[in-house]
Motif scaffolding. Structure first.
Motif, PDB file in Angstrom:
ATOM      1  N   LEU A 154      -2.454  11.408   2.354  1.00 46.40           N
ATOM      2  CA  LEU A 154      -2.067  10.069   1.891  1.00 46.40           C
ATOM      3  C   LEU A 154      -1.801   9.115   3.058  1.00 46.40           C
ATOM      4  CD1 LEU A 154       0.224  10.971  -1.136  1.00 46.40           C
ATOM      5  CD2 LEU A 154      -2.124  10.146  -1.201  1.00 46.40           C
ATOM      6  N   VAL A 155      -2.704   9.141   4.031  1.00 50.53           N
ATOM      7  CA  VAL A 155      -2.601   8.250   5.186  1.00 50.53           C
ATOM      8  C   VAL A 155      -3.361   6.962   4.912  1.00 50.53           C
ATOM      9  CG1 VAL A 155      -2.240  10.105   6.867  1.00 50.53           C
ATOM     10  CG2 VAL A 155      -4.581   9.384   6.299  1.00 50.53           C
ATOM     11  N   ILE A 156      -3.139   5.974   5.754  1.00 51.52           N
ATOM     12  CA  ILE A 156      -3.862   4.711   5.652  1.00 51.52           C
ATOM     13  C   ILE A 156      -5.231   4.899   6.287  1.00 51.52           C
ATOM     14  CG2 ILE A 156      -3.889   2.273   6.323  1.00 51.52           C
ATOM     15  CD1 ILE A 156      -1.615   2.978   4.352  1.00 51.52           C
ATOM     16  N   THR A 157      -6.266   4.654   5.511  1.00 49.80           N
ATOM     17  CA  THR A 157      -7.648   4.790   5.981  1.00 49.80           C
ATOM     18  C   THR A 157      -8.386   3.469   5.762  1.00 49.80           C
ATOM     19  OG1 THR A 157      -8.451   5.492   3.820  1.00 49.80           O
ATOM     20  CG2 THR A 157      -7.719   7.237   5.334  1.00 49.80           C
ATOM     21  N   ARG A 158      -9.527   3.349   6.379  1.00 49.79           N
ATOM     22  CA  ARG A 158     -10.385   2.181   6.153  1.00 49.79           C
ATOM     23  C   ARG A 158     -10.676   2.041   4.654  1.00 49.79           C
ATOM     24  NH1 ARG A 158     -13.115  -0.300   9.697  1.00 49.79           N
ATOM     25  NH2 ARG A 158     -13.072   1.464  11.129  1.00 49.79           N
ATOM     26  N   GLU A 159     -10.980   3.155   4.006  1.00 49.25           N
ATOM     27  CA  GLU A 159     -11.290   3.157   2.570  1.00 49.25           C
ATOM     28  C   GLU A 159     -10.118   2.583   1.755  1.00 49.25           C
ATOM     29  OE1 GLU A 159     -12.205   6.432  -0.917  1.00 49.25           O
ATOM     30  OE2 GLU A 159     -12.439   7.018   1.157  1.00 49.25           O
TER      31      GLU A 159
ATOM     32  N   ILE B 143       0.872  -1.171   0.000  1.00 50.26           N
ATOM     33  CA  ILE B 143       0.000   0.000   0.000  1.00 50.26           C
ATOM     34  C   ILE B 143       0.904   1.213   0.000  1.00 50.26           C
ATOM     35  CG2 ILE B 143      -1.730   1.332   1.255  1.00 50.26           C
ATOM     36  CD1 ILE B 143      -2.577  -1.229   2.635  1.00 50.26           C
ATOM     37  N   GLY B 144       0.711   2.087  -0.939  1.00 56.34           N
ATOM     38  CA  GLY B 144       1.495   3.305  -0.954  1.00 56.34           C
ATOM     39  C   GLY B 144       1.585   3.902  -2.334  1.00 56.34           C
TER      40      GLY B 144
ATOM     41  N   SER C 232      -6.776   6.927  14.092  1.00 55.75           N
ATOM     42  CA  SER C 232      -5.483   6.677  14.745  1.00 55.75           C
ATOM     43  C   SER C 232      -4.326   6.699  13.760  1.00 55.75           C
ATOM     44  CB  SER C 232      -5.505   5.365  15.528  1.00 55.75           C
ATOM     45  OG  SER C 232      -5.531   4.249  14.663  1.00 55.75           O
ATOM     46  N   LEU C 233      -4.598   6.428  12.472  1.00 57.75           N
ATOM     47  CA  LEU C 233      -3.528   6.433  11.470  1.00 57.75           C
ATOM     48  C   LEU C 233      -3.527   7.691  10.599  1.00 57.75           C
ATOM     49  CD1 LEU C 233      -3.468   2.709  10.274  1.00 57.75           C
ATOM     50  CD2 LEU C 233      -2.144   3.822  12.085  1.00 57.75           C
ATOM     51  N   ALA C 234      -4.375   8.657  10.924  1.00 56.64           N
ATOM     52  CA  ALA C 234      -4.497   9.869  10.103  1.00 56.64           C
ATOM     53  C   ALA C 234      -3.390  10.889  10.355  1.00 56.64           C
ATOM     54  CB  ALA C 234      -5.858  10.522  10.328  1.00 56.64           C
TER      55      ALA C 234
ATOM     56  N   GLY D 192       3.406   9.989   1.462  1.00 57.44           N
ATOM     57  CA  GLY D 192       2.429   9.597   2.471  1.00 57.44           C
ATOM     58  C   GLY D 192       2.879   8.363   3.237  1.00 57.44           C
ATOM     59  N   MET D 193       1.889   7.616   3.716  1.00 50.77           N
ATOM     60  CA  MET D 193       2.161   6.441   4.528  1.00 50.77           C
ATOM     61  C   MET D 193       1.949   5.173   3.715  1.00 50.77           C
ATOM     62  SD  MET D 193       3.092   7.902   7.250  1.00 50.77           S
ATOM     63  CE  MET D 193       3.216   6.573   8.434  1.00 50.77           C
ATOM     64  N   GLY D 194       2.708   4.129   4.047  1.00 48.64           N
ATOM     65  CA  GLY D 194       2.587   2.886   3.313  1.00 48.64           C
ATOM     66  C   GLY D 194       2.772   1.669   4.195  1.00 48.64           C
TER      67      GLY D 194
END
Length: 115
Positions: free
Chosen positions: A103-108, A35-36, A88-90, A44-46
């Motif tokens: 570009l954070v990890i989201t549920r979506e 993911i990234g 929590s990951l935003a 962003g995050m990956g």
């Protein structure tokens, strides 16, 4: 890629991702997927699984995870991810305000990743 979402919307999604989604993400990572965003500069995050078998979560720069949070086992990764949420990951408290919610990890993103 993540659709634009306000910081307030990200902060509201506090429901943990849960075990089922966390296991599905682990399986996709084990298949060699990640993911990234891959581009020059800050991405962003990956998440990915490295060649040593560690599950990694961290900031991506030019598509490479920098100083990742590492999990040695699937169980540790799944346990951690299952307890996380979009909020929590935003990165709502990131020192650099440009990284808050960007570009954070989201549920979506996780749901799209496991489809």
């Amino acid at each position: 890629m993540q659709t634009p979402t306000s910081i307030q919307e990200l902060a509201k999604d506090t429901t943990p991702f849960g075990m089922e989604l966390a296991v599905q993400v682990a399986v996709r990572l084990e298949e060699g997927n990640s993911i990234g965003v891959r581009r020059a500069g800050y991405c962003g995050m990956g998440m990915e699984k490295d060649e040593y078998g560690d599950y990694m979560y961290g900031e991506l720069y030019t598509g490479i995870i920098q100083k990742p949070l590492c999990f040695r086992t699937r169980e540790a990764f799944v346990d951690w991810l299952s307890q996380q949420s979009t909020a929590s990951l935003a990165r709502l408290d990131a020192e650099d305000p440009r990284k808050r919610g960007f570009l954070v990890i989201t549920r979506e993103r996780l749901l799209a990743f496991v489809l």
